[in-house]
Write an enzyme that holds these catalytic residues in place. Sequence first.
Site, PDB file in Angstrom:
ATOM      1  CE  LYS A 170      -3.535   8.316   6.462  1.00 49.16           C
ATOM      2  NZ  LYS A 170      -5.119   7.566   6.575  1.00 49.16           N
TER       3      LYS A 170
ATOM      4  CE  LYS B  72      -3.640   2.330   2.224  1.00 54.98           C
ATOM      5  NZ  LYS B  72      -4.142   2.677   3.579  1.00 54.98           N
TER       6      LYS B  72
ATOM      7  CE  LYS C 133      -6.041   1.859  -0.551  1.00 53.69           C
ATOM      8  NZ  LYS C 133      -6.283   2.144   0.409  1.00 53.69           N
TER       9      LYS C 133
ATOM     10  CB  SER D   9     -11.013   7.727  -3.315  1.00 53.88           C
ATOM     11  OG  SER D   9     -10.043   7.803  -2.584  1.00 53.88           O
TER      12      SER D   9
ATOM     13  NE  ARG E  39      -5.581   9.439   3.125  1.00 58.68           N
ATOM     14  CZ  ARG E  39      -4.500  10.506   2.993  1.00 58.68           C
ATOM     15  NH1 ARG E  39      -4.257  11.219   3.028  1.00 58.68           N
ATOM     16  NH2 ARG E  39      -3.579   9.124   2.748  1.00 58.68           N
TER      17      ARG E  39
HETATM   18  C1  PBG Z   1      -7.456   3.973   5.765  1.00 62.35           C
HETATM   19  C2  PBG Z   1      -7.442   3.439   4.189  1.00 62.35           C
HETATM   20  C3  PBG Z   1      -7.346   4.399   2.922  1.00 62.35           C
HETATM   21  C4  PBG Z   1      -7.911   3.595   1.821  1.00 62.35           C
HETATM   22  C5  PBG Z   1      -8.450   2.260   2.538  1.00 62.35           C
HETATM   23  N1  PBG Z   1      -8.010   2.069   3.947  1.00 62.35           N
HETATM   24  C6  PBG Z   1      -7.061   5.727   3.055  1.00 62.35           C
HETATM   25  C7  PBG Z   1      -5.176   6.127   4.260  1.00 62.35           C
HETATM   26  O1  PBG Z   1      -5.107   4.907   3.592  1.00 62.35           O
HETATM   27  O2  PBG Z   1      -5.287   6.735   4.552  1.00 62.35           O
HETATM   28  C8  PBG Z   1      -8.448   4.208   0.923  1.00 62.35           C
HETATM   29  C9  PBG Z   1      -8.826   3.636  -0.204  1.00 62.35           C
HETATM   30  C10 PBG Z   1      -9.676   4.615  -1.116  1.00 62.35           C
HETATM   31  O3  PBG Z   1      -8.710   5.883  -1.467  1.00 62.35           O
HETATM   32  O4  PBG Z   1     -10.834   4.594  -2.211  1.00 62.35           O
HETATM   33  N2  PBG Z   1      -6.807   2.590   6.633  1.00 62.35           N
END
Ligand code: PBG
Length: 307
Positions: free
Chosen positions: A201, A179, A232, A258, A189
Amino acid sequence: MVQETHLTVNDLIYPMFVMEGEGQKEEITSMPGCYRYSLDLLLKEVAEVYELGINAIALFPVVPFEKKDATGSESHNPDGLAQRTVKAIKQLVQGLVVITDVALDPFTTHGHDGLIDEHGTILNDPTVEVLVKMAIAQAVAGTDMVAPSDMMDGRIGAIRKALDAAGYMDVGILAYSAKYASAYYGPFRDALGSAPQFGDKKTYQMDSANSAEALKEIALDIAEGADIVMVKPALAYLDIIRRVREHTNLPVAAYNVSGECAMIKAAGQQGWIDENKVMMETLTSIKRAGADLILTYFAKEVALLLK
Ligand code: PBG
């Protein structure tokens, strides 16, 4: 006759957002066509999604600010929104695979996926202890798979061990293994109101410039007991999906996140691209790259289109 890749409804996992209240359905501004539903309306939507042949959903709770704290304690409340939702879905449709998110960011006031010290540094091992409690609470509620999206080190092994010890050896783990620290998560978010309140992050999510590191993360999660590994985001990381595919025989999932969805929606609304065609081309490319499963906000639209 010679087409190599076929996108089917079986490839799709539908991420869904649940919020408190009754009779509520709110469109997410930066994700047109995606909604936050209160539990009663979510159940109606879930029944429809299941009817369309979608096998699995990934559930994300919208946590009201007053339930957030520095340690994300609401995450493992047995009566928390996610837990109540899982129970209700499992009563409604047994055949749908329910996947629940394991990470603290929707539950912390600071918006990070883990606990932090007074300098804002993430505390890896104390976080893993909370994630274990969260996974157990979800298992008790009846989840089919837990999906740790937090990127702490060692959490897959700790969660596997705790699930087994508590008698939940049949609960699977979909590991967010590779990720990346990505700007493509912006609209998500917004959806959860979970943007980090300081910093970024990058100390726990991966550097988008790295590829070999993805294989290291994947290998660790597999050794610790992951059942499915994930890359991801998907679109800017098709090369990573391909490398991971060639590296493991486990099912590989990819998250069409997203921001990827928002770009297609926005250009589609402007009439600058053919939204449906670009959607299908994009998802097919993710499958061609090597993903067996695709988490996508387009799941319902694709299912309708393929019908
Ligand atoms: C957080 C999480 C995120 C997403 C899924 N779980 C965002 C992040 O890590 O800040 C993002 C999914 C998306 O953007 O569709 N644990």
